[in-house]
Enzyme design. Structure first.
Site, PDB file in Angstrom:
ATOM      1  N   HIS A  98      -2.241   6.480  -3.231  1.00 56.72           N
ATOM      2  CA  HIS A  98      -2.084   5.031  -3.309  1.00 56.72           C
ATOM      3  C   HIS A  98      -2.875   4.282  -2.241  1.00 56.72           C
ATOM      4  O   HIS A  98      -2.988   3.054  -2.299  1.00 56.72           O
ATOM      5  CB  HIS A  98      -0.593   4.644  -3.249  1.00 56.72           C
ATOM      6  N   ASP A 121       6.619   1.041  -8.057  1.00 62.56           N
ATOM      7  CA  ASP A 121       6.569   2.145  -7.100  1.00 62.56           C
ATOM      8  C   ASP A 121       7.966   2.430  -6.558  1.00 62.56           C
ATOM      9  O   ASP A 121       8.775   1.513  -6.386  1.00 62.56           O
ATOM     10  CB  ASP A 121       5.640   1.721  -5.942  1.00 62.56           C
ATOM     11  N   HIS A 123       8.247   3.384  -3.579  1.00 67.62           N
ATOM     12  CA  HIS A 123       8.076   3.062  -2.161  1.00 67.62           C
ATOM     13  C   HIS A 123       7.515   1.656  -2.000  1.00 67.62           C
ATOM     14  O   HIS A 123       6.878   1.119  -2.907  1.00 67.62           O
ATOM     15  CB  HIS A 123       7.122   4.070  -1.515  1.00 67.62           C
ATOM     16  N   ASP A 125       5.275   0.898   0.468  1.00 75.03           N
ATOM     17  CA  ASP A 125       3.910   1.013   0.990  1.00 75.03           C
ATOM     18  C   ASP A 125       3.578  -0.136   1.944  1.00 75.03           C
ATOM     19  O   ASP A 125       2.463  -0.678   1.936  1.00 75.03           O
ATOM     20  CB  ASP A 125       2.890   1.104  -0.147  1.00 75.03           C
ATOM     21  N   HIS A 138      -1.409   6.356   2.650  1.00 73.21           N
ATOM     22  CA  HIS A 138      -0.943   5.993   1.308  1.00 73.21           C
ATOM     23  C   HIS A 138       0.396   5.247   1.349  1.00 73.21           C
ATOM     24  O   HIS A 138       0.815   4.687   0.343  1.00 73.21           O
ATOM     25  CB  HIS A 138      -0.881   7.214   0.368  1.00 73.21           C
ATOM     26  N   ASP A 225       2.267   3.263  -9.367  1.00 72.38           N
ATOM     27  CA  ASP A 225       2.386   4.596  -8.785  1.00 72.38           C
ATOM     28  C   ASP A 225       3.311   5.390  -9.702  1.00 72.38           C
ATOM     29  O   ASP A 225       4.438   4.961  -9.967  1.00 72.38           O
ATOM     30  CB  ASP A 225       2.981   4.474  -7.372  1.00 72.38           C
ATOM     31  N   ASP A 227       5.097   7.765  -9.153  1.00 72.53           N
ATOM     32  CA  ASP A 227       6.387   8.144  -8.579  1.00 72.53           C
ATOM     33  C   ASP A 227       7.426   7.026  -8.715  1.00 72.53           C
ATOM     34  O   ASP A 227       8.587   7.206  -8.371  1.00 72.53           O
ATOM     35  CB  ASP A 227       6.262   8.642  -7.142  1.00 72.53           C
ATOM     36  N   GLU A 270      -1.510   8.401  -7.915  1.00 72.82           N
ATOM     37  CA  GLU A 270      -0.628   9.484  -7.459  1.00 72.82           C
ATOM     38  C   GLU A 270      -0.311  10.537  -8.530  1.00 72.82           C
ATOM     39  O   GLU A 270       0.698  11.225  -8.444  1.00 72.82           O
ATOM     40  CB  GLU A 270       0.680   8.929  -6.853  1.00 72.82           C
TER      41      GLU A 270
END
Length: 298
Positions: A98, A121, A123, A125, A138, A225, A227, A270
């Protein structure tokens, strides 16, 4: 029907698990060109930006991994994305980890005064060198694009910040570091965690997201992303977090974005085929792209 240009960024320098550099190849193998060619009047694949196989270098001053090389490669990506938009084509970037969003957003933001961003996402980030537990870049691209972090990451193409906090929506968050939580509150960034998705339902979350962005932005970038999805649906990611967005919820989100007509650029990141099951995650990414670009069952 319009033009689409695909570009791959096979970079795994922003984190520690190898394999995500093969993400663009896995997505192409899953048939992205064929799937999307029916949805656009013209589609081109510009191939991959060369990253090479460098050794990990930790910057002594900032403790960031591969700082200079990530900045250099993202500068190249930013220039290519800028070129794609200049050619009146929709840029679709295939990652890579990412950290490549630093380059994508630098290139895209040149063309919009008030660029909106949907950050799909697990996360946030939103780390910087000071708040990151790992030094992995990332986990920093959204912060860097907002102007927070090392100047090599924040000042690509000579401008900072690239985006404004009031134009960002994070969807699917379920793993935030302390520094990220603090920055979200400080900047007032709109976040739909998994709690909100469970409680409101994806339809309401996307309706609110679209409503929030549509009148205040002149373009919207989707940074997805894999994930963000549940690891049962997308196992081939470097930092899986259980309890994520479902396959069906994600298709609904993409379908609603297609109907809104808001999205002006996108990246899917990712995908790590080394950790995947028979290219399941890359195939899912391609299916979501189909929905994002208006694929219809009937």
């Amino acid at each position: 029907m319009k033009k689409l240009t695909i570009i791959g960024m096979p970079m795994d320098l922003g984190q520690m698990r190898r394999g995500v550099d093969m993400g663009p190849s896995a997505i192409r193998y899953a048939g992205v060109f064929e799937r999307l060619s029916t949805l656009f009047s013209s589609i081109e694949d510009w191939g991959d930006i060369s990253v090479g196989r460098p050794e990990t270098i930790i910057d002594e001053q900032s403790n960031l991994r591969n700082l200079h090389l990530i900045a250099e490669k993202n500068q190249r990506l930013a220039e290519m994305v800028d070129k794609i938009i200049q050619s009146k084509s929709f840029p679709l970037v295939l990652g890579g980890d990412h950290s490549i969003a630093i380059g994508t957003l630098a290139g895209v933001s040149k063309h919009y005064k008030n660029l909106g961003v949907i950050w799909y996402d697990a996360h946030g980030d939103l780390n910087t060198a000071e708040t990151s537990p790992s030094g992995n870049i990332h986990g920093m691209p959204l912060a860097a694009s907002l102007g927070y972090g090392h100047e090599l990451l924040t000042n690509l193409l000579g401008t900072s910040p690239k985006i404004k906090p009031e134009h960002v929506v994070i969807i699917g968050a379920r793993s935030l570091d302390e520094g990220e939580r603090k920055l979200i509150k400080e900047l007032g960034i709109k976040v739909f965690t998994m709690h909100e998705i469970d409680r409101l339902g994806m339809t309401k979350v996307m309706e609110e997201t679209i409503e929030y962005l549509k009148d205040h932005t002149d373009g919207v970038h989707l940074s997805l992303d894999l994930d963000g999805l549940d690891p049962n649906d997308a196992p081939g990611v470097g930092t899986p977090v259980p309890g994520g967005i479902s396959y069906r919820e994600s298709h609904l989100a993409m379908e609603m974005l297609a109907e809104s007509g808001l999205i002006t650029s996108a990246e899917f990141v990712e995908v790590n085929p080394i950790l995947d099951e028979r290219n399941k995650t890359a195939s899912l990414a391609v299916a979501l792209m189909g929905s994002l670009f208006g694929e219809k069952l009937l």
